[in-house]
Design a protein around this motif. Structure first.
Motif, short mmCIF file in Angstrom:
data_model
loop_
_atom_site.label_atom_id
_atom_site.label_comp_id
_atom_site.label_asym_id
_atom_site.label_seq_id
_atom_site.Cartn_x
_atom_site.Cartn_y
_atom_site.Cartn_z
N CYS A 1 0.88 -1.17 0.00
CA CYS A 1 0.00 0.00 0.00
C CYS A 1 0.91 1.21 0.00
N TRP A 2 0.72 2.09 -1.00
CA TRP A 2 1.69 3.16 -1.26
C TRP A 2 1.14 4.56 -1.05
N ASP A 3 2.00 5.41 -0.44
CA ASP A 3 1.79 6.85 -0.49
C ASP A 3 2.73 7.35 -1.57
N SER A 4 2.20 8.12 -2.50
CA SER A 4 3.04 8.61 -3.60
C SER A 4 2.32 9.76 -4.28
N GLU A 5 3.08 10.56 -5.02
CA GLU A 5 2.44 11.63 -5.80
C GLU A 5 2.29 11.19 -7.25
N ASP A 6 3.32 10.57 -7.79
CA ASP A 6 3.30 10.27 -9.22
C ASP A 6 3.87 8.89 -9.55
N ALA A 7 4.03 8.04 -8.55
CA ALA A 7 4.54 6.67 -8.73
C ALA A 7 6.05 6.61 -9.02
N LYS A 8 6.69 7.79 -9.14
CA LYS A 8 8.14 7.76 -9.39
C LYS A 8 8.88 7.33 -8.14
N THR A 9 8.38 7.79 -7.00
CA THR A 9 8.90 7.34 -5.72
C THR A 9 7.68 6.98 -4.88
N GLY A 10 7.87 6.23 -3.83
CA GLY A 10 6.72 5.88 -2.99
C GLY A 10 7.17 5.48 -1.60
N ARG A 11 6.25 5.62 -0.65
CA ARG A 11 6.51 5.19 0.72
C ARG A 11 5.37 4.27 1.16
N PRO A 12 5.71 3.23 1.94
CA PRO A 12 4.61 2.38 2.41
C PRO A 12 3.69 3.16 3.33
N THR A 13 2.38 3.03 3.15
CA THR A 13 1.42 3.73 4.01
C THR A 13 1.49 3.16 5.42
N ALA A 14 1.39 4.04 6.42
CA ALA A 14 1.39 3.58 7.82
C ALA A 14 0.00 3.06 8.14
N LEU A 15 -0.29 1.83 7.74
CA LEU A 15 -1.63 1.27 7.96
C LEU A 15 -1.83 0.91 9.43
N PRO A 16 -3.03 1.16 9.98
CA PRO A 16 -3.28 0.76 11.37
C PRO A 16 -3.13 -0.76 11.53
N HIS A 17 -2.64 -1.16 12.69
CA HIS A 17 -2.38 -2.57 12.94
C HIS A 17 -3.63 -3.43 12.76
N ASP A 18 -4.79 -2.91 13.19
CA ASP A 18 -6.00 -3.74 13.08
C ASP A 18 -6.38 -3.99 11.62
N ILE A 19 -6.05 -3.06 10.71
CA ILE A 19 -6.35 -3.30 9.28
C ILE A 19 -5.41 -4.40 8.77
N LEU A 20 -4.16 -4.35 9.20
CA LEU A 20 -3.20 -5.39 8.76
C LEU A 20 -3.68 -6.77 9.21
N ILE A 21 -4.14 -6.84 10.45
CA ILE A 21 -4.60 -8.13 11.00
C ILE A 21 -5.84 -8.61 10.23
N ARG A 22 -6.73 -7.67 9.92
CA ARG A 22 -7.95 -8.01 9.18
C ARG A 22 -7.60 -8.53 7.77
N LEU A 23 -6.60 -7.89 7.14
CA LEU A 23 -6.17 -8.34 5.81
C LEU A 23 -5.72 -9.80 5.89
N ALA A 24 -4.91 -10.11 6.89
CA ALA A 24 -4.39 -11.48 7.02
C ALA A 24 -5.53 -12.46 7.28
N GLU A 25 -6.46 -12.06 8.17
CA GLU A 25 -7.58 -12.97 8.49
C GLU A 25 -8.41 -13.26 7.25
N ARG A 26 -8.76 -12.19 6.54
CA ARG A 26 -9.66 -12.40 5.39
C ARG A 26 -8.95 -13.14 4.25
N ILE A 27 -7.72 -12.77 3.96
CA ILE A 27 -7.03 -13.41 2.83
C ILE A 27 -6.81 -14.90 3.13
N THR A 28 -6.36 -15.22 4.34
CA THR A 28 -6.10 -16.64 4.61
C THR A 28 -7.39 -17.46 4.73
N SER A 29 -8.49 -16.80 5.10
CA SER A 29 -9.72 -17.61 5.18
C SER A 29 -10.50 -17.63 3.88
#
Ligand code: XMP
Length: 321
Positions: free
Chosen positions: A270-298
């Motif tokens: 998940c990227w923060d960027s202006e024009d895709a030339k450079t990018g930084r990973p978005t600081a996603l909340p921990h609970d969203i990360l956990i939810r991603l793992a739960e849903r994808i694996t199930s």
């Protein structure tokens, strides 16, 4: 580079639209042109500009490569129908999967897609409809990165020294070649495209093939497609520049129903960027990360591991392939 960039600050929207419409009309003259719409902001803008300039002398196609996201072909064709643009869906799944069969090297996979789009699919469509021009949504960043040797964007042809007229029998028109994404979004809105299109996160030309490490088979695309659906549903409210799921080639040991399950791995970016030339990973909340793992694996059969990429671009790139 042969082309000067038109920066967002220098863009005169109406003037640009009028100038491009006139240029297209005078280039194509009384002839016919074909256009491949993917539903991304670039190809949507090209479709609208070309439709304005040529009306019925433009044939627009949605190429269903089998590599698109869930429901995308029907959705995009329906959306343009509402805008008064007829788009025909072309089933080219066999050609694309045939060309990708057995290929694992990223550049070879990109080349296989290019070699399916241009000499096979587009050339047939141009021939079938009697068109001498093919439109393409190439933008300034695509050219810059290809020329710099970072990645061969699938739509770069002339910049690599290929004459499309000689090689494939048609000329290519690239109305957006001087613009980067933010300027293209402004043009999209001015052309009356809906917010769903002009605010659309970027999506690569090679589609989900850019997100499958290793061989691109219908089964492996199905896996990444399902994971993509979950990632997009959970991250669409984050305001991030782009978010995606990648299917890895290596398997890892997991446990399912108390038993060893040597399963697949999905990486989320998940990227923060202006024009895709450079990018930084978005600081996603921990609970969203956990939810991603739960849903994808199930919900995605065979996946036992989900990771989040914390690397900026560079040295990473936005897509995996
Ligand atoms: P990369 O992965 O090169 O992506 O950092 C830059 C931006 O371009 C989008 N995009 C593509 N990426 N091949 C790519 O690798 C393509 O043909 C392509 N077309 C678009 C990508 O999604 C990111 O926003």
């Amino acid at each position: 580079m042969k082309f000067e960039e038109v920066k967002l600050e220098e863009l005169h929207t109406e003037e640009f639209i009028n100038r491009k419409t006139e240029e297209i009309s005078s280039m194509v003259g009384d002839g016919l042109a074909v256009n491949a719409l993917s539903g991304g902001v670039d190809s949507s803008v090209v479709t609208m500009l070309a439709h304005r300039a040529l009306g019925d002398r433009l044939k627009s196609y949605f190429i269903d490569s089998g590599l698109m996201r869930a429901g995308e072909p029907e959705h995009i064709v329906g959306l343009f129908k509402k805008l008064g643009v007829r788009v025909e869906n072309i089933d080219a799944k066999k050609q694309f999967f045939g060309a990708l069969k057995g290929k694992t090297d990223p550049e070879e996979k990109r080349e296989a897609i290019t070699q399916t789009f241009y000499p096979i699919v587009f050339a047939r469509l141009a021939k079938k409809s009697g068109a001498t021009y093919v439109f393409q949504g190439t933008n300034y960043t695509d050219i810059e990165e290809t020329v710099a040797g970072i990645k061969r964007q699938h739509n770069i042809i002339e910049q690599l020294g290929i004459d499309p007229q000689e090689a494939y029998g048609y000329k290519i028109i690239e109305p957006l070649i001087q613009l980067r994404k933010p300027a293209i979004r402004v043009i999209a809105e001015a052309l009356g495209l809906p917010a769903e299109i002009y605010n659309r996160p970027p999506f690569p030309g090679p589609a989900l093939a850019a997100r499958v490490i290793g061989e691109v088979t219908p089964e492996r695309v199905k896996t990444v497609r399902k994971a993509t659906q979950i990632v997009e549903a959970l991250l669409c409210d984050t305001n991030a520049f782009q978010y995606l799921a990648i299917l890895h080639q290596d398997r890892v040991t997991g446990i399912r129903n108390g038993k060893r399950d040597y399963g697949m791995q999905i990486e989320v970016r998940c990227w923060d960027s202006e024009d895709a030339k450079t990018g930084r990973p978005t600081a996603l909340p921990h609970d969203i990360l956990i939810r991603l793992a739960e849903r994808i694996t199930s919900e995605v059969p065979g996946v036992v591991s989900v990771t989040y990429n914390i690397t900026p671009k560079p040295p990473s790139t936005i897509e995996a392939v």
